[in-house]
Design a protein around this motif. Sequence first.
Motif, short mmCIF file in Angstrom:
data_model
loop_
_atom_site.label_atom_id
_atom_site.label_comp_id
_atom_site.label_asym_id
_atom_site.label_seq_id
_atom_site.Cartn_x
_atom_site.Cartn_y
_atom_site.Cartn_z
N UNK A 182 11.61 5.43 2.68
CA UNK A 182 12.18 5.00 1.53
C UNK A 182 11.79 3.56 1.34
N UNK A 183 12.13 2.69 2.58
CA UNK A 183 12.12 1.43 2.57
C UNK A 183 10.56 0.98 2.24
N UNK A 184 9.58 1.62 2.75
CA UNK A 184 8.20 1.38 2.50
C UNK A 184 7.96 1.49 1.06
N UNK A 185 8.44 2.77 0.60
CA UNK A 185 8.10 2.72 -0.91
C UNK A 185 8.75 1.81 -1.83
N UNK A 186 10.00 1.46 -1.63
CA UNK A 186 10.88 0.47 -2.37
C UNK A 186 10.18 -0.96 -2.02
N UNK A 187 9.71 -1.31 -0.79
CA UNK A 187 8.68 -2.40 -0.75
C UNK A 187 7.55 -2.73 -1.61
N UNK A 188 6.83 -1.51 -1.62
CA UNK A 188 5.66 -1.53 -2.17
C UNK A 188 5.93 -1.50 -3.88
N UNK A 189 6.98 -0.87 -4.35
CA UNK A 189 7.50 -0.40 -5.91
C UNK A 189 7.85 -2.05 -6.36
#
Length: 301
Positions: free
Chosen positions: A227-234
Amino acid sequence: MTIAVAPDPVRTRRTAALALIGVTAVWGSTFGLSKDLIARLPVADYLGLRYLVGALVLLAVAPRLLRGLTRHTLTVGIGLGALYAAAQLLQFHGLARTAPTVSAFVVAMYVVFTALFSAFLPRHGVERITWFAVVIATTGVAVMSLRGWAFGAGETMTLVAAALYAVHILALGRWSRPDEAFALTFLQLATMGVVCTAIGASDGLTLPGRSDLPAFAYLAVFAGTITLLVQTWAQGHIDSGRAAVLMVLEPVWAAVFAALIWHESLGPRTLGGGTLILIAMLMVVSRPSAEPVPEPPTSHA
């Protein structure tokens, strides 16, 4: 000869918005699991071990992420990780001192803080439609969660946590780049893990029991690393104000999972508040013509 086709920025921003909605779904699924684990594990121990495991998993999956680290990435990643660790500790300790429903409303105030802080940033500001979405989303969370009000130590700690979450959202939106998502995520996870574990180790660490390992693994890998990886990308593709509105969908997903898995009933307040939050989310997602997130200044190694 191969002709490179530039990615469609509108489609990319819409994909980023949908990705954040997926993140909130995972967050919403963790409420019961986290509440159960914290009954047996101290807060700092639980958070520290969870994020250390998440950092190690990400490093094992993408070991090359360390090759591209710069001084700028290190500074931003460690700073964001320390900020998020402080917010998490305050939120969980505040939860122990107040009702969960009140805590859910207070922590969701990061949506308001994000919009307010954005308005004071140079060349940033907040669109009128985003302000409307913020008001509607906050009203929806209040309708879903608030059952009375008594502002004490727990609420104060949670409110400070909400302000820190807003700063984290703004900083992540300002400094994250899609090509640095893995490195920045790893640094945040590692910093959160080290900070919380150091606090927990002061009186000895408590490890999760064997029966808790499946839930702990889900919380560490899916609800932590991914989730943190996706949030950082988004957040490298959409502005912070809209990201905050999308992320307030978490209590809606929490209510859905509570009904599906734990067979809790969905009363009219839950349904009405959830509807308002969904309206706010649609207001954000339905504006693909918005300006892209400004590029951060060039970093130096």
